[in-house]
Design a protein around this motif. Structure first.
Motif, PDB file in Angstrom:
ATOM      1  N   PRO A  86     -41.702  -6.889 -21.369  1.00 31.12           N
ATOM      2  CA  PRO A  86     -40.443  -6.149 -21.567  1.00 31.12           C
ATOM      3  C   PRO A  86     -39.870  -6.268 -22.973  1.00 31.12           C
ATOM      4  O   PRO A  86     -39.385  -5.269 -23.527  1.00 31.12           O
ATOM      5  N   TRP A  87     -39.902  -7.454 -23.571  1.00 35.23           N
ATOM      6  CA  TRP A  87     -39.341  -7.583 -24.907  1.00 35.23           C
ATOM      7  C   TRP A  87     -40.327  -7.186 -26.001  1.00 35.23           C
ATOM      8  O   TRP A  87     -40.038  -7.314 -27.189  1.00 35.23           O
ATOM      9  N   LEU A  88     -41.479  -6.650 -25.584  1.00 33.98           N
ATOM     10  CA  LEU A  88     -42.453  -6.071 -26.514  1.00 33.98           C
ATOM     11  C   LEU A  88     -42.773  -4.636 -26.100  1.00 33.98           C
ATOM     12  O   LEU A  88     -43.905  -4.173 -26.266  1.00 33.98           O
ATOM     13  N   GLU A 395     -48.927  -8.715 -21.808  1.00 32.18           N
ATOM     14  CA  GLU A 395     -48.327  -8.532 -20.494  1.00 32.18           C
ATOM     15  C   GLU A 395     -47.706  -9.841 -20.026  1.00 32.18           C
ATOM     16  O   GLU A 395     -48.010 -10.917 -20.556  1.00 32.18           O
ATOM     17  N   GLY A 396     -46.825  -9.740 -19.047  1.00 29.38           N
ATOM     18  CA  GLY A 396     -46.132 -10.912 -18.546  1.00 29.38           C
ATOM     19  C   GLY A 396     -44.866 -11.196 -19.337  1.00 29.38           C
ATOM     20  O   GLY A 396     -44.701 -10.749 -20.468  1.00 29.38           O
ATOM     21  N   LEU A 397     -43.971 -11.961 -18.752  1.00 30.95           N
ATOM     22  CA  LEU A 397     -42.703 -12.256 -19.414  1.00 30.95           C
ATOM     23  C   LEU A 397     -42.884 -13.095 -20.666  1.00 30.95           C
ATOM     24  O   LEU A 397     -42.102 -12.996 -21.615  1.00 30.95           O
ATOM     25  N   THR A 398     -43.915 -13.936 -20.705  1.00 33.42           N
ATOM     26  CA  THR A 398     -44.125 -14.816 -21.853  1.00 33.42           C
ATOM     27  C   THR A 398     -45.154 -14.267 -22.833  1.00 33.42           C
ATOM     28  O   THR A 398     -45.434 -14.915 -23.848  1.00 33.42           O
ATOM     29  N   ALA A 399     -45.731 -13.103 -22.560  1.00 26.16           N
ATOM     30  CA  ALA A 399     -46.742 -12.485 -23.439  1.00 26.16           C
ATOM     31  C   ALA A 399     -47.898 -13.438 -23.707  1.00 26.16           C
ATOM     32  O   ALA A 399     -48.440 -13.484 -24.809  1.00 26.16           O
TER      33      ALA A 399
END
Length: 576
Positions: A86-88, A395-399
Motif C-alpha cells: 500500500p505505501w508503495l 507485496e505485503g505490508l512490510t514489502a
C-alpha cells in the motif's frame, strides 16, 4: 467610486482575514494532488475498485499451448492476483524503493572466474542450496560432475550485478527451494576489471552462450534454467531465438524485458518523469565507464562519454564505437529481442507490468503470444500485471516479498516436476526474420486450389522446415519415392474432411498456372460474383455522382445551351 470601495479592495481584505494555516493546508492539498498524479499513485483505486484484493494476472499464450496445459495451469501464483504494498502503490515508488533499499536477504556468494576466448573475464557468483540451509561445507567444495540438482543461471540488468537487491531476492528464493544458482555478471561488473577490448551491450549474446555451454559441459546431468532481468532478459531472449533448438537450456524466464530498444528509447525521452530514469541510467553507465577508464578511453570517445546526457548519448559515444555499429538506431534494431522471440524453442515465461516506467508496454510482443493467432509461439507464456514498476513488484505490508520472484520459482519448479522438459525440442511454427532482413522477391506466392481456397506456395529455395512454418496447424510428411507433399487437415476441419478427400496433395504449379492464374470452377464462380458486385458498385457510384453534382453541372449546361443556341431557342426559354 472611491478605491476603498472597489471589489478588488474588498476581496483583498477578505483574503487577509483567512488564517495563514489555511493557506498552508490548501497548498499542501494541491501538492498532494499533484504528486498523486505525477507519481501515478493508485492506492485509492486499489481501495475502491478491488478492495485491496489486487488485480488479476493476465496470461497470454498460443491456442492449444501444451506448455500452458501441462505447466502454467498448475501455477497458482500466475492464476492469482497481485496487490502492491500500500505505501508503495506507484510504479515510481516501487522502482525507487528497489534501487535505494530493496530489503535483500543477507548471504555470501562463492566466486568463480570464467575467461572467454577473446581474453575477457566474467565473474560467476554461486549460491548453493547448502549455503542457505545452514549446512556446514567448505568454501573449496564444488558441485559433483554427476550432480542432478538443477542450476539456474541469472543474467542481471543494465549496470546491475550479483549484489543488486532483486538479484539477491531471486537467488535466495531459488536456492532455498533446493536448487543451485549462478549469477553471470556482465563484463566489468561485480568488481572485475575489463580485460579485453570489448564491453557488454544489450545485444551481445556470445558471453551467455559460452557460459551455458561451459556449465552444460561441466555438469551434464544437471538441468539448466536461465532467468534474465531487464537488459539481461533482452539478452536471454535474443540468445534463445538465435540458437533455436540447439540450446542446452530446458526452461527460462524473462522479467521486465526491454523487447524493443528503439521503442524504449523513444518512451524514456517522452515524458518529464521518464527523463529522470534516463538520467539515472546515464549516471550509472558513466560510473561504469569511470571504473574502466584506461580501457574505454582508448576504445571509445571519452570526452563524449563524460558529456553524455542520456543513454542514447552514451551508446553513441561508447557502445556503437566498441560494438562496431554504424548508428545508435542500428544498434537498437540489431539488439532488440522482439525480432527473435518467435524462434524460442524452450518453455519461456515472460513477466511484464503495464506501468513499467522504463520498459514500456508498447514494446511487448503481444502478437507472438496471442491465443487466436496461428503463428504464435506455443513455447511462450506471457504474464502481465497492472502494477509493479520496473522489477519492483513488492507485496505485503512490510514489502519483504517480491511477487515475480515467487512466480518464477513456482513456474520453474512445476516445469521441472513434469516430463515437459524431456520432450523433443521443436522449432516454432514461424521463425522470425533476422533484423533488417528484406522480404522482397521472397515467397509465399498465391495458388488457388480445386476447392476454391487461396493458399501460399513457396519458391524453389523453400525447404520442408520453412513449409512447416507456413502451415503451423498441419503436419507435413515427405515420401522418399514421391516428391509430393500431403497435408493433413486440422482438427477444426473434421466435418469438411468427411465430405472431401482426407488429404489434399499440393504440388508445385507450372509456370503457366502461376502466371496465368488458371483457376478451377469454384474459384471462377467466386470471381464472377465479385465482378458482378463490382459492376453494381460502379453504377451506384455513378448515380450518386450525378445526383450530387447535378445542380452545378445542370446550371452550367443550361448557360452553355443558351449561348450556343441563342437564335434557335424560344424567347420564353431564354428569359428564364
Amino acid at each position: 467610486m472611491d478605491f476603498s470601495d472597489s471589489p478588488y479592495d474588498l476581496l483583498f481584505k477578505s483574503l487577509s482575514l483567512i488564517p495563514i494555516s489555511h493557506y498552508l493546508l490548501g497548498f499542501l492539498l494541491i501538492l498532494l494532488v499533484f504528486l498523486y498524479n505525477f507519481l501515478e499513485i493508485h492506492i485509492l483505486r486499489d481501495l475502491i475498485i478491488t478492495g485491496f484484493r489486487g488485480h488479476p494476472v493476465s496470461l497470454t499464450f498460443a491456442s492449444g499451448s501444451e506448455l500452458y496445459q501441462v505447466v502454467a495451469s498448475k501455477c497458482q501464483i500466475l492464476h492469482g492476483r497481485y496487490l502492491a504494498t500500500p505505501w508503495l502503490s506507484s510504479p515510481h515508488l516501487q522502482t525507487a524503493f528497489l534501487s535505494f533499499c530493496g530489503r535483500p536477504p543477507i548471504f555470501s556468494y562463492r566466486r568463480q572466474l570464467f575467461h572467454t576466448s577473446d581474453g575477457g573475464t566474467i565473474a560467476l557468483d554461486w549460491l548453493m542450496n547448502s549455503d542457505v540451509m545452514g549446512v556446514a561445507i567448505n568454501m573449496s567444495d564444488t558441485i559433483c560432475k554427476d550432480d542432478k540438482t538443477p542450476i539456474v543461471i541469472v543474467i542481471p540488468g543494465l549496470t546491475s550485478d550479483s549484489a543488486s537487491a532483486y538479484i539477491k531476492h531471486l537467488a535466495f528464493k531459488i536456492a532455498k527451494s533446493g536448487w543451485n544458482v549462478v549469477v553471470s555478471n556482465h563484463r566489468g561488473l561485480g568488481g572485475i576489471s575489463i580485460t579485453s577490448d570489448f564491453m557488454y551491450n544489450a545485444g551481445w549474446t556470445e558471453d551467455i552462450r559460452k557460459i551455458v555451454d561451459h556449465l552444460h559441459c561441466q555438469y551434464p546431468e544437471a538441468p539448466l534454467f536461465a532467468v534474465g532481468t531487464s537488459i539481461g532478459a533482452n539478452v536471454l531472449v535474443k540468445y534463445l531465438g538465435e540458437d533455436g533448438v540447439n540450446i542446452p537450456l530446458v526452461g527460462a524466464a524473462a522479467i521486465c524485458s526491454t523487447w524493443d530498444l528503439l521503442i524504449c528509447d523513444r518512451f524514456i525521452n517522452r515524458k518529464f518523469v521518464q527523463k529522470f530514469y534516463d538520467k539515472a541510467l546515464t549516471i550509472g553507465l558513466q560510473g561504469y565507464a569511470q571504473l574502466h577508464q584506461p580501457i574505454l578511453s582508448r576504445l571509445a570517445d571519452w570526452e563524449g562519454i563524460k558529456k553524455s546526457r542520456s543513454v542514447r548519448d552514451f551508446d553513441n559515444y561508447a557502445t556503437c564505437l566498441i560494438g562496431k555499429y554504424e548508428t545508435v538506431d542500428t544498434y537498437y534494431r540489431h539488439s532488440s529481442s522482439a525480432s527473435f522471440v518467435g524462434n524460442v524453442s524452450i518453455p519461456l515465461l515472460c513477466i511484464s507490468t503495464l506501468d513499467d516506467p522504463v520498459c514500456t508496454r508498447e514494446a511487448i510482443p503481444w502478437d507472438e503470444c496471442k491465443i487466436y493467432l496461428k503463428m504464435a509461439n506455443k513455447n511462450i507464456i506471457l504474464a502481465t500485471t497492472k502494477h509493479g514498476g520496473h522489477l519492483g513488484f513488492f507485496e505485503g505490508l512490510t514489502a519483504s516479498s517480491v511477487w515475480w520472484v515467487r512466480a518464477v520459482d513456482e513456474f520453474l519448479s512445476v516445469l521441472h516436476s513434469t516430463q515437459f522438459i524431456h520432450r523433443k525440442k521443436e522449432a516454432p511454427p514461424s521463425p522470425s526474420p533476422t533484423p533488417l532482413e528484406s522480404s522482397i522477391d521472397q515467397s509465399p506466392y498465391v495458388n488457388i486450389t480445386e476447392e476454391g481456397m487461396v493458399t501460399a506456395i513457396a519458391n524453389k529455395k523453400t525447404d520442408i522446415a520453412e513449409e512447416e512454418g507456413l502451415y503451423p496447424d498441419h503436419k507435413l510428411h515427405t515420401k522418399k519415392d514421391d516428391d509430393k507433399v500431403s497435408v493433413a487437415e486440422s482438427s477444426s476441419n473434421k466435418d469438411e474432411e468427411e465430405r472431401t478427400s482426407p488429404k489434399t496433395e499440393l504440388s508445385q504449379p507450372s509456370e503457366e498456372d502461376v502466371n496465368g492464374l488458371t483457376a478451377p470452377a469454384p474459384a471462377r464462380r467466386q470471381m464472377d460474383r465479385l465482378s458482378r458486385y463490382g459492376r453494381k458498385s460502379i453504377w451506384l457510384l455513378v448515380y450518386i455522382a450525378i445526383v450530387t453534382t447535378w445542380p452545378l453541372v445542370g446550371s452550367a449546361l443550361l448557360v452553355f445551351l443558351k449561348r450556343k443556341f441563342k437564335s434557335a431557342l424560344p424567347a420564353a426559354l431564354l428569359s428564364r
